[in-house]
Motif scaffolding. Structure first.
Motif, PDB file in Angstrom:
ATOM      1  N   LYS A 125       0.729  -1.159  -0.075  1.00 40.29           N
ATOM      2  CA  LYS A 125       0.036   0.076  -0.012  1.00 40.29           C
ATOM      3  C   LYS A 125       0.824   1.350   0.035  1.00 40.29           C
ATOM      4  CE  LYS A 125      -3.352  -2.905   0.111  1.00 40.29           C
ATOM      5  NZ  LYS A 125      -3.988  -3.161  -1.001  1.00 40.29           N
ATOM      6  N   LEU A 126       0.323   2.149  -0.917  1.00 40.55           N
ATOM      7  CA  LEU A 126       1.182   3.543  -0.825  1.00 40.55           C
ATOM      8  C   LEU A 126       0.368   4.524  -0.444  1.00 40.55           C
ATOM      9  CD1 LEU A 126       2.782   3.105  -4.583  1.00 40.55           C
ATOM     10  CD2 LEU A 126       3.877   2.562  -2.143  1.00 40.55           C
ATOM     11  N   GLY A 127       0.940   5.592  -0.065  1.00 46.60           N
ATOM     12  CA  GLY A 127       0.213   6.977   0.248  1.00 46.60           C
ATOM     13  C   GLY A 127       0.065   7.791  -1.013  1.00 46.60           C
ATOM     14  N   GLN A 128       1.113   8.377  -1.422  1.00 40.82           N
ATOM     15  CA  GLN A 128       1.143   9.162  -2.727  1.00 40.82           C
ATOM     16  C   GLN A 128       1.121   8.123  -4.010  1.00 40.82           C
ATOM     17  OE1 GLN A 128       4.030  11.983  -3.099  1.00 40.82           O
ATOM     18  NE2 GLN A 128       3.018  13.127  -4.856  1.00 40.82           N
ATOM     19  N   SER A 129       0.233   8.509  -5.076  1.00 40.60           N
ATOM     20  CA  SER A 129       0.315   7.918  -6.298  1.00 40.60           C
ATOM     21  C   SER A 129       1.719   8.067  -6.894  1.00 40.60           C
ATOM     22  CB  SER A 129      -0.750   8.326  -7.033  1.00 40.60           C
ATOM     23  OG  SER A 129      -1.925   7.843  -6.747  1.00 40.60           O
ATOM     24  N   GLU A 130       2.333   6.861  -7.543  1.00 42.05           N
ATOM     25  CA  GLU A 130       3.244   6.780  -7.971  1.00 42.05           C
ATOM     26  C   GLU A 130       3.167   6.270  -9.510  1.00 42.05           C
ATOM     27  OE1 GLU A 130       6.112   4.481  -6.079  1.00 42.05           O
ATOM     28  OE2 GLU A 130       6.025   5.635  -4.218  1.00 42.05           O
ATOM     29  N   ILE A 131       4.138   6.839 -10.276  1.00 43.74           N
ATOM     30  CA  ILE A 131       4.490   6.480 -11.797  1.00 43.74           C
ATOM     31  C   ILE A 131       5.925   6.536 -11.900  1.00 43.74           C
ATOM     32  CG2 ILE A 131       4.278   7.134 -14.087  1.00 43.74           C
ATOM     33  CD1 ILE A 131       2.030   9.156 -13.600  1.00 43.74           C
ATOM     34  N   ALA A 145       2.116  11.513 -16.467  1.00 39.98           N
ATOM     35  CA  ALA A 145       2.032  12.169 -15.049  1.00 39.98           C
ATOM     36  C   ALA A 145       1.256  13.528 -15.342  1.00 39.98           C
ATOM     37  CB  ALA A 145       3.452  12.816 -14.505  1.00 39.98           C
ATOM     38  N   ALA A 146       1.122  14.126 -16.679  1.00 41.66           N
ATOM     39  CA  ALA A 146       0.456  15.367 -16.858  1.00 41.66           C
ATOM     40  C   ALA A 146      -1.041  15.039 -16.661  1.00 41.66           C
ATOM     41  CB  ALA A 146       0.673  15.718 -18.245  1.00 41.66           C
ATOM     42  N   GLN A 147      -1.457  13.825 -16.524  1.00 39.65           N
ATOM     43  CA  GLN A 147      -2.865  13.593 -16.720  1.00 39.65           C
ATOM     44  C   GLN A 147      -3.280  13.467 -15.107  1.00 39.65           C
ATOM     45  OE1 GLN A 147      -4.252  12.878 -19.812  1.00 39.65           O
ATOM     46  NE2 GLN A 147      -2.131  13.143 -20.311  1.00 39.65           N
ATOM     47  N   TYR A 148      -2.465  13.638 -14.118  1.00 38.64           N
ATOM     48  CA  TYR A 148      -2.731  13.642 -12.774  1.00 38.64           C
ATOM     49  C   TYR A 148      -2.029  14.765 -12.006  1.00 38.64           C
ATOM     50  CZ  TYR A 148      -4.183   8.750 -13.569  1.00 38.64           C
ATOM     51  OH  TYR A 148      -4.862   7.758 -14.147  1.00 38.64           O
ATOM     52  N   PRO A 149      -2.968  15.435 -10.917  1.00 40.47           N
ATOM     53  CA  PRO A 149      -2.494  16.488 -10.415  1.00 40.47           C
ATOM     54  C   PRO A 149      -1.251  16.199  -9.129  1.00 40.47           C
ATOM     55  CG  PRO A 149      -4.236  15.679  -9.350  1.00 40.47           C
ATOM     56  CD  PRO A 149      -4.217  14.760 -10.368  1.00 40.47           C
ATOM     57  N   GLN A 170      -3.700   8.440  -1.089  1.00 42.28           N
ATOM     58  CA  GLN A 170      -4.081   9.921  -1.227  1.00 42.28           C
ATOM     59  C   GLN A 170      -4.553  10.219  -2.840  1.00 42.28           C
ATOM     60  OE1 GLN A 170      -0.593  11.818   0.091  1.00 42.28           O
ATOM     61  NE2 GLN A 170      -0.723  10.502   2.048  1.00 42.28           N
ATOM     62  N   TYR A 171      -5.265   9.134  -3.462  1.00 40.78           N
ATOM     63  CA  TYR A 171      -5.568   9.201  -4.730  1.00 40.78           C
ATOM     64  C   TYR A 171      -6.356  10.571  -5.240  1.00 40.78           C
ATOM     65  CZ  TYR A 171      -8.470   8.224  -8.733  1.00 40.78           C
ATOM     66  OH  TYR A 171      -9.008   8.277 -10.065  1.00 40.78           O
ATOM     67  N   SER A 172      -5.804  11.185  -6.338  1.00 42.69           N
ATOM     68  CA  SER A 172      -6.707  12.026  -6.843  1.00 42.69           C
ATOM     69  C   SER A 172      -7.059  11.619  -8.375  1.00 42.69           C
ATOM     70  CB  SER A 172      -5.726  13.383  -6.818  1.00 42.69           C
ATOM     71  OG  SER A 172      -5.623  13.886  -5.635  1.00 42.69           O
ATOM     72  N   PRO A 173      -8.051  11.793  -8.893  1.00 45.53           N
ATOM     73  CA  PRO A 173      -8.638  11.190 -10.226  1.00 45.53           C
ATOM     74  C   PRO A 173      -7.890  12.244 -11.024  1.00 45.53           C
ATOM     75  CG  PRO A 173     -10.517  12.619  -9.158  1.00 45.53           C
ATOM     76  CD  PRO A 173      -9.236  12.462  -8.031  1.00 45.53           C
ATOM     77  N   PRO A 174      -7.861  11.596 -12.466  1.00 50.10           N
ATOM     78  CA  PRO A 174      -7.243  12.232 -13.593  1.00 50.10           C
ATOM     79  C   PRO A 174      -7.828  13.695 -13.838  1.00 50.10           C
ATOM     80  CG  PRO A 174      -7.907   9.900 -14.101  1.00 50.10           C
ATOM     81  CD  PRO A 174      -8.627  10.200 -12.868  1.00 50.10           C
ATOM     82  N   LEU A 175      -7.020  14.499 -14.231  1.00 48.43           N
ATOM     83  CA  LEU A 175      -7.406  15.775 -14.641  1.00 48.43           C
ATOM     84  C   LEU A 175      -8.366  15.829 -15.804  1.00 48.43           C
ATOM     85  CD1 LEU A 175      -4.018  17.844 -14.562  1.00 48.43           C
ATOM     86  CD2 LEU A 175      -6.022  17.853 -12.666  1.00 48.43           C
ATOM     87  N   SER A 176      -9.411  16.676 -15.843  1.00 51.39           N
ATOM     88  CA  SER A 176      -9.999  16.641 -16.909  1.00 51.39           C
ATOM     89  C   SER A 176      -9.199  17.128 -18.219  1.00 51.39           C
ATOM     90  CB  SER A 176     -11.201  17.693 -16.778  1.00 51.39           C
ATOM     91  OG  SER A 176     -10.587  19.228 -16.477  1.00 51.39           O
ATOM     92  N   LEU A 177      -9.652  16.891 -19.624  1.00 50.64           N
ATOM     93  CA  LEU A 177      -8.677  17.044 -20.710  1.00 50.64           C
ATOM     94  C   LEU A 177      -8.312  18.374 -20.668  1.00 50.64           C
ATOM     95  CD1 LEU A 177     -10.271  14.794 -23.205  1.00 50.64           C
ATOM     96  CD2 LEU A 177      -7.943  14.502 -22.203  1.00 50.64           C
TER      97      LEU A 177
END
Length: 212
Positions: A125-131, A145-149, A170-177
């Motif tokens: 399990k991770l806190g911050q999302s990673e690429i 990474a540009a798709q995520y905040p 601490q997931y944040s959904p993808p940014l809107s296009l």
């Protein structure tokens, strides 16, 4: 008038009381002397005590710096975004709970044209999302990474260009296009505080277990 004869029993008892008092007072004096000597030794630094040692608090290891964009042949002004169809992505859920985050992100990325080649649950399990990406996949990692905040870039030692998206707690959904700041003709910007890839010690590549 004659004095009464001394009582032998009383004399013996009085003698024992005096001896007991002498022992008690002697022990008290010895204890005070030892305590005084110990205090003087501690004050002078002759020896240390557990209380004089600094308290050690473990410090969490600093996170690995994010890799900077590499120089790309034919792109002298800086690395351009990679066409989405050329970005192979594996999406893994690294958060608690039964919410199918990997599948939800697969749907969004596939709709945008990314080539999602695998999904599942991550090893930990991770806190911050990673690429995560190797040196060959850094420009692809930046494009994703540009798709995520707030997804963090992590360099590992893989040899291929496929990148992994690990969806953390601490997931944040993808940014809107309309908020994705990429343009096919505009070079991408380095992550703040990044280091050249050859100055980073990559983490070992991990492979998510197959379910079933």
């Amino acid at each position: 008038m004659t004095s009464p004869a001394p009582d032998p029993v009383r004399e013996t008892r009085r003698k024992r009381e005096h001896e007991r008092q002498a022992v008690v007072f002697g022990l008290i004096i010895v204890f005070l002397l030892i305590a005084g000597l110990a205090a003087a030794a501690m004050y002078s630094g002759a020896f240390s005590t557990p209380f004089s040692r600094p308290i050690y608090t473990p410090v969490a290891a600093a996170p690995q710096p994010e890799p900077c964009l590499p120089q790309v042949e034919g792109q002298p002004d800086g690395a351009l975004p990679v066409p989405y169809s050329k970005v192979k992505v594996r999406v893994y859920n690294a958060a608690d709970g039964s919410e199918p985050l990997a599948d939800a992100n697969e749907d969004v990325l596939t709709e945008r044209g990314f080539n999602v080649v695998d999904t599942g649950n991550w090893l930990e399990k991770l806190g911050q999302s990673e690429i995560r990406a190797g040196t060959k996949g850094i420009t692809r990692a930046y494009t994703l990474a540009a798709q995520y905040p707030d997804a963090r870039l992590v360099l590992d030692d893989r040899t291929g260009a496929t990148v992994d998206l690990l969806v953390g707690e601490q997931y944040s959904p993808p940014l809107s296009l309309d908020r994705v700041l990429l343009d096919a003709e505009t070079p991408m910007e380095d992550a703040e505080g990044c280091l050249p890839p050859d100055q980073i010690d990559p983490v070992p590549q991990e492979v998510a277990p197959k379910e079933g």
